[in-house]
Design an enzyme around this catalytic site. Structure first.
Site, PDB file in Angstrom:
ATOM      1  N   SER A 126      -5.559   4.282  -0.900  1.00 35.55           N
ATOM      2  CA  SER A 126      -5.239   2.870  -1.044  1.00 35.55           C
ATOM      3  C   SER A 126      -6.420   2.122  -1.635  1.00 35.55           C
ATOM      4  O   SER A 126      -7.570   2.292  -1.225  1.00 35.55           O
ATOM      5  CB  SER A 126      -4.900   2.269   0.331  1.00 35.55           C
ATOM      6  OG  SER A 126      -4.671   0.883   0.218  1.00 35.55           O
ATOM      7  N   SER A 127      -6.142   1.271  -2.647  1.00 37.60           N
ATOM      8  CA  SER A 127      -7.199   0.444  -3.240  1.00 37.60           C
ATOM      9  C   SER A 127      -7.532  -0.680  -2.274  1.00 37.60           C
ATOM     10  O   SER A 127      -6.668  -1.470  -1.923  1.00 37.60           O
ATOM     11  CB  SER A 127      -6.733  -0.137  -4.578  1.00 37.60           C
ATOM     12  OG  SER A 127      -6.426   0.885  -5.494  1.00 37.60           O
ATOM     13  N   GLY A 169      -1.521  -4.739  -2.137  1.00 37.20           N
ATOM     14  CA  GLY A 169      -0.244  -5.434  -2.036  1.00 37.20           C
ATOM     15  C   GLY A 169      -0.130  -6.255  -0.764  1.00 37.20           C
ATOM     16  O   GLY A 169      -1.019  -6.296   0.088  1.00 37.20           O
ATOM     17  N   SER A 228       0.836  -1.199   0.000  1.00 39.09           N
ATOM     18  CA  SER A 228       0.000   0.000   0.000  1.00 39.09           C
ATOM     19  C   SER A 228       0.872   1.250   0.000  1.00 39.09           C
ATOM     20  O   SER A 228       1.787   1.386   0.809  1.00 39.09           O
ATOM     21  CB  SER A 228      -0.909  -0.005   1.230  1.00 39.09           C
ATOM     22  OG  SER A 228      -1.723   1.125   1.242  1.00 39.09           O
ATOM     23  N   GLY A 229       0.578   2.176  -0.933  1.00 40.81           N
ATOM     24  CA  GLY A 229       1.340   3.414  -1.029  1.00 40.81           C
ATOM     25  C   GLY A 229       2.479   3.358  -2.009  1.00 40.81           C
ATOM     26  O   GLY A 229       3.223   4.331  -2.154  1.00 40.81           O
ATOM     27  N   ASN A 242      -1.075   4.840   3.007  1.00 44.70           N
ATOM     28  CA  ASN A 242      -1.462   5.420   1.715  1.00 44.70           C
ATOM     29  C   ASN A 242      -2.775   6.174   1.889  1.00 44.70           C
ATOM     30  O   ASN A 242      -3.719   5.650   2.476  1.00 44.70           O
ATOM     31  CB  ASN A 242      -1.632   4.302   0.668  1.00 44.70           C
ATOM     32  CG  ASN A 242      -1.857   4.862  -0.727  1.00 44.70           C
ATOM     33  OD1 ASN A 242      -1.835   6.070  -0.923  1.00 44.70           O
ATOM     34  ND2 ASN A 242      -2.073   3.982  -1.684  1.00 44.70           N
ATOM     35  N   THR A 253      -2.088   2.254  -7.978  1.00 38.71           N
ATOM     36  CA  THR A 253      -3.243   2.900  -8.631  1.00 38.71           C
ATOM     37  C   THR A 253      -2.779   3.881  -9.694  1.00 38.71           C
ATOM     38  O   THR A 253      -3.330   3.936 -10.803  1.00 38.71           O
ATOM     39  CB  THR A 253      -4.092   3.613  -7.570  1.00 38.71           C
ATOM     40  OG1 THR A 253      -4.543   2.653  -6.610  1.00 38.71           O
ATOM     41  CG2 THR A 253      -5.296   4.285  -8.208  1.00 38.71           C
ATOM     42  N   GLU A 310       0.625  -7.201   2.837  1.00 43.03           N
ATOM     43  CA  GLU A 310       0.497  -6.347   4.014  1.00 43.03           C
ATOM     44  C   GLU A 310       1.040  -7.067   5.245  1.00 43.03           C
ATOM     45  O   GLU A 310       0.643  -8.203   5.544  1.00 43.03           O
ATOM     46  CB  GLU A 310      -0.969  -5.942   4.243  1.00 43.03           C
ATOM     47  CG  GLU A 310      -1.498  -5.024   3.146  1.00 43.03           C
ATOM     48  CD  GLU A 310      -2.894  -4.508   3.446  1.00 43.03           C
ATOM     49  OE1 GLU A 310      -3.526  -5.043   4.365  1.00 43.03           O
ATOM     50  OE2 GLU A 310      -3.346  -3.572   2.757  1.00 43.03           O
TER      51      GLU A 310
END
Length: 1133
Positions: free
Chosen positions: A178-179, A412, A125-126, A175, A130, A414
């Site tokens: 974040s998706s 991603g 994430s981050g 993030n 995206t 985690e």
């Protein structure tokens, strides 16, 4: 060998563009652009290469065909339209590493080779996944075909991103955007070259939205917040929209919204909401659909505010009851659900088994669970519907099969301090992606080796299939045991699930638990008792077992589904089809883990059918700041992304491969036999080149269309030899250029010297000629000057002689003239003296004769002259003191002499008559009529009625009610046929008590009409011939009596006693109408302080007296007896 300058091709260039100079991946490199060529290969050298390129703003690096993307946390000028054109239709290795190169490679494979493509974007994430997906989609949209329909689909496709981000992204600790779902976007399947191929975005090839992190709807970790759409709606919607949705802007009023991170720096929720609304309109959402979506989002917020309280039943059990039903009521109004139905669904649960139904009460904890389950399902299904709706808007209209390019942007790997069920399934998905990545990479390598005829040797690598099997095995997998535990009757807790794991998975080499049978973890204090640890390909992750069972159950009670299906809201009914009573399914719904595993399996199956392309995103630091490279963080990501493993797999066989044509074109300068031109096949030229360079045979192999180089050192050896040769060529080019430059300079100097000499000689001759010419001019000027001066002296002498003669003649003529003048003056004096003497003599004679005549007529003449002078003075003085032209001006000049008294008076009368005539000549016909009425009123009332003086200054308006314009009297006006001459409100005096009743008084040329003031109903209509006379008093009151002729039809009810503020005008108009009518007698007007009025059969005397006003009224009427009405009029000062 290197004798001539070279126009060369770069690495990966095509042989058809030999005159085009290109920049190769190997030219001007910062570090190594392809990690496969990194030498020596180690984790430290890998990180150092990434750091070096990141410090120079090179955020993209290759591992073969894999792109590593470092998040720069700032804008870079490498995504411009010029860059898009630069990478368009270029070989993958032709230019420096860029995400556009991968996108172009995938697009061209889709277009030219008819292969479905998939771009897998992974990272934590981050890391910028995206943004990477947006760049891929924007690039493909820019380079694909044109046309009205294609452009529309591209615009809809690009605008779907803000919608999906609003509903599927959220702020996390790492993030801000974040998706929280896995999306496979079918970017493109439309080409301008193939008109029959249309754009599409389908579910199977499009987006698998079952991977939404729906638990975030009801609970967010500290420092994170809910999905963006909730905050965007409350911040950006208009007040009217929020009022319709029954929402408030204050985030703190909603339990599902975390407050510690509600506002994100650099994120404008209000502006983003407007962007989302606009994007939904472009994608194709109708206004009612958009409103329905917002109503569902508002309903989720309202759900979070519903709270429960326990209520003790008679059997001793607790039953949940809703504390405050206001939020429930508003939610039901939004969704069109009966409040009682939903309220019962939160308090009771119905269990069906074959033909039996059992209804049980829910306690407070179960009610809260049901509420959160409904909220999660409502939002998750809304998100799935949104994606389906977007797919329907963008899908192709043709029935033929379409080419597909998919972009997988998934959350991603985690690893948090506190990892729960969400992190477990996310990391399971990443394990599967890593597995398919390794498999597809090896398969791609093997296919290329077979295609080129190179012997394939097995490559040793870590296969994470054992970890995937630990999680997804249908019998002993963690997900299978979790489902089994959820379905098991009896008491089921997270501890019982952990006990089962400790029993079954204890011996697994990638599973660790402190309570397992494996004794080596009994003393591991880093492993708490309520946790288990899995050794993923990216590293060990500690999972807290708390909440696993509840989150996996994710059970939505059938009562809630049926309540949702009963809603009048069309979208709600569509989202909960299982609530249809006619389609009751007694099977237990699948668990969250089962659904997720099925979704991942579908995703993997989908990816297996496509040609893969990979983008690995790396986050350089946790501060989201530019220019900061945290080595430990990047090292961790490199490990769990398996990048080193990827490099080793690519380097296990041949590290470098290249087609023969560009290889020969790049390195032909290293051999005399191939330089400058090779006339045979390219492969023969490469063989001659490698033999001449004495490269060991084991370092390379010849394929059918490519040469394979095993070790990067061999490639670097070729590059070093090429660099030295280029230096020699550069020296040769410099030598030739400098010689040419010096020769050119010498020839230019020689030519310039000739030109300068010619110009100088010309200049010298010109100067000499100018000097001779100047000297000649000076001599000529001196000669001409001497001649001119000589002539001037002669002319001056001649002129002086002529002037002397003229002066003498002038003096002589002057003397002669003065003498003649003196003679003439003397003669004139003598003639004047004779005339004077003669005049005096004649005067004397006249005076003597006049004395005789004057004595006889002097008195009369003097008198007449005096009178004439006085009259002249009188008229001139009267002219200067005339009064104004106003007829009411009574000023007149004073009489100067007594004998002019008669004349003075007559002149005043004549002047007054004249100015009155002038004043009348200015009147219009209407004004003449007004003054005629005023004149007639004067004749009737002057010195007879005390009210008259006050009415003189008031103009006669006539229609005081504006009856023709006022809509209130429209009906009354329509009943009167003639023109209304006067309309006013009067008081009709009642005989019984002397009080007045308001009536509308209308006067026409034929009748008098009395109507009710409020309703406009006609009370009486009296023809004017029936009116015999009018009686008024001499006082200042407004009373008057209309006396009717005896025997007439109007006299049945008797006379009318009325009161009006415009009495003078009413009676004057009545009198004028009677005077102008030829068929009627003139109206008689009786002015008296006592007169009789006929009321039906009786006659009543109306008597007017003077007295003090009572109760603030100026005039009062009082009944004294049956025969007397007394009107008291105040005394005027």
């Amino acid at each position: 060998m290197c004798q001539k300058p070279l126009r060369e091709h770069s690495w990966g260039g095509t042989p058809t563009a030999k005159m085009e100079v290109k920049t190769s991946l190997l030219d001007n490199m910062i570090g190594v652009g392809d990690m496969v060529l990194l030498e020596p290969l180690s984790e430290d050298s890998f990180l150092e290469n990434l750091r070096k390129r990141f410090d120079h703003n090179e955020i993209y690096t290759y591992i073969g065909s894999v792109v590593i993307s470092m998040n720069p946390y700032r804008s870079l000028p490498i995504f411009t339209p010029d860059k898009v054109e630069e990478y368009r239709n270029r070989n993958f290795y032709e230019l420096s590493p860029h995400i556009y190169a991968l996108a172009d490679e995938a697009y061209r494979s889709l277009r030219d080779q008819d292969k479905d493509q998939c771009i897998l974007i992974t990272g934590e994430s981050g890391a910028g996944k995206t943004e990477a997906s947006k760049l891929v989609m924007s690039y493909v949209a820019a380079v694909c075909g044109k046309g009205q329909e294609v452009n529309k689909v591209k615009e809809q496709l690009l605008q779907s991103n803000p919608v999906l981000e609003a509903f599927g992204n959220a702020k996390t600790v790492r993030n801000d955007n974040s998706s929280r779902f896995a999306s496979v976007d079918s970017v493109l399947s439309a080409l301008a070259l193939l008109p029959e191929v249309k754009a599409t975005k389908r579910g199977a090839d499009g987006q698998d939205t079952n991977l939404l992190e729906k638990s975030r709807v009801v609970k967010q970790p500290r420092g994170e917040r809910n999905f963006h759409i909730f905050y965007q709606l409350l911040s950006g919607a208009s007040d009217d929209t929020l009022k319709k949705l029954k929402l408030h802007r204050d985030f703190s009023k909603y339990n599902y919204l975390s407050l510690d991170s509600a506002v994100v720096s650099g994120l404008d929720d209000a502006a983003n909401f407007r962007t989302v609304r606009n994007a939904m309109e472009i994608v194709g959402f109708m206004e009612d659909e958009l409103q329905s979506v917002l109503e569902l989002v508002a309903a989720v917020l309202k759900l979070g505010n519903i709270e429960f309280k326990p209520e003790l039943r008679c059997n001793g059990t607790d039953e949940s009851r809703i504390k405050d039903k206001n939020d429930l009521k508003e939610m039901c109004e939004l969704l069109g659900i009966e409040q009682s139905v939903l309220e019962r669904a939160f308090s009771y649960r119905t269990v069906e088994a074959k033909m039996e139904k059992v209804s049980t009460t829910l306690n407070v904890a179960q009610a809260y669970y049901a509420r959160d389950a409904l909220a999660k399902n409502l939002y998750s299904r809304l998100f799935s519907w949104l994606v389906t709706r977007i797919n329907e808007s963008i899908k192709a209209q043709a029935k033929t099969r379409h080419k597909v390019m998919g972009v997988l942007d998934i959350y991603g790997f985690e690893i948090f301090e506190d990892n729960s069920f969400e992190q477990f399934i996310i990391n399971y998905c990443n394990e599967k992606l890593q597995q398919i990545f390794i498999e597809l990479t090896l398969r791609e390598e093997q296919e290329e080796y077979v295609r080129e005829g190179i012997e394939w040797t097995n490559i040793e690598y870590f296969n994470n299939a054992i970890i995937c099997d630990l999680i997804e095995n249908n019998q002993n997998g963690i997900l299978a045991m979790l489902d089994e535990e959820c379905l098991r009757p009896g008491t089921v807790t997270d501890e019982t699930f952990l006990d089962k794991l400790n029993t079954i998975c204890a011996e697994h080499q990638h599973f660790e638990s402190r309570l397992s049978k494996n004794s080596k973890f009994l003393t591991d204090h880093s492993l708490p008792h309520s946790c288990f640890r899995i050794q993923h390909y990216a590293g060990k992750v500690l999972y807290r077992v708390e909440g696993f069972v509840d989150k996996n159950n994710d059970l939505l009670y059938r009562d809630l589904s049926q309540a949702m299906y009963k809603a009048n809201h069309s979208l709600i009914k569509h989202l909960f089809p299982e609530g249809n009573p006619s389609k009751v399914n007694l099977k237990r719904p699948p668990t969250a883990g089962f659904q997720f595993r099925a979704s991942v399996a579908t995703l993997m199956k989908n990816l297996q059918t496509k040609n893969p392309n990979y983008i690995r995103c790396i986050k350089p630091n946790d501060k989201k700041a530019a220019h900061i490279f945290t080595e430990s963080l990047v090292r961790h990501q490199v490990r769990y992304l398996g990048l080193m493993e990827n490099v080793r797999v690519r380097r296990a066989g041949y590290a470098f491969r290249q087609t023969y044509e560009p290889c020969l074109e790049r390195y032909k300068m290293l051999c005399k036999r191939t330089w400058p031109h090779w006339r045979g096949p390219a492969r023969d030229g490469v063989e001659v080149l490698m033999a001449d360079l004495q490269v060991p045979a084991e370092e390379f192999s010849y394929g059918r269309s490519k040469i394979f180089i095993r070790n990067p050192r061999t490639l670097f050896f070729l590059e070093e030899r090429r660099r030295q040769c280029l230096q020699d060529l550069a020296t040769l080019i410099q030598k030739i250029y400098r010689g040419w430059k010096c020769r050119t300079h010498f020839l230019l100097l020689k030519k310039s010297q000739i030109v300068v000499a010619a110009w100088y000689r010309r200049y010298a001759q010109q100067k000499k000629y100018q000097k001779i010419k100047s000297a000649t001019t000076v001599v000529q000027s001196y000669t001409r000057g001497w001649q001119a001066r000589k002539l001037l002296r002669e002319l001056k002498h001649q002129k002086r002689c002529e002037e002397a003669v003229t002066t003498i003649a002038a003096y002589w003529h002057g003397t002669q003239a003065r003498r003649e003048l003196r003679r003439l003056k003397e003669e004139a004096r003598r003639k004047h003296a004779v005339a004077v003497i003669w005049a005096y003599w004649q005067g004397l004679k006249v005076r003597r004769e006049y004395r005789k005549f004057f004595r006889a007529n002097a008195g009369r003449k003097i008198y007449e002259f005096t009178i004439q002078r006085i009259m002249q003075k009188y008229f001139l003085g009267l002219k200067n003191t005339m009064p104004s032209m106003s007829p009411i001006d009574k000023n007149w000049p004073a009489r100067p002499y007594l004998f002019l008294d008669g004349v003075h008076t007559e002149l005043r009368r004549i002047f007054h008559l004249w100015r009155c005539k002038k004043y009348r000549s200015q009147f219009t016909e209407e004004r003449k009529a007004v003054y005629e009425e005023k004149l007639e009123a004067s004749e009737i009332f002057k010195d007879k009625k005390a009210l008259y003086p006050s009415s003189v200054s008031q103009p006669f308006k006539g229609d005081y009610l504006e009856i023709s314009k006022n809509p209130k009297y429209q009906k009354l006006n329509s009943t009167v046929d003639e023109k209304v001459l006067l309309a006013d409100v009067v008081n009709k005096i009642n005989r019984a008590n002397g009080k007045g009743t308001a009536r509308i008084f209308l006067l026409t040329k034929k009748s008098v009409v009395l109507a009710d003031q409020k309703t406009g109903q006609v009370k009486a209509s009296v023809p004017l011939p029936d009116v015999s006379s009018v009686s008024v008093s001499t006082q200042s009151d407004g009373f008057f009596a209309l006396k009717l002729k005896e025997g007439s039809a109007s006299a049945v009810k008797g006379d009318f006693l009325l009161s009006s503020e415009h009495l003078i005008e009413i009676i004057t108009k009545l009198h004028r109408i009677g005077a102008t009518a030829a068929d009627r007698e003139q109206l008689n007007i009786d002015i008296s302080d006592e007169f009789l009025v006929q009321f039906k059969q009786d006659k009543v005397c109306v008597k007017f007296i003077q007295g003090a006003p009572k109760n603030g009224n100026s005039v009062s009427c009082k009944r004294k007896n049956n025969r007397l009405l007394e009107v008291s009029v105040p005394t005027t000062a």
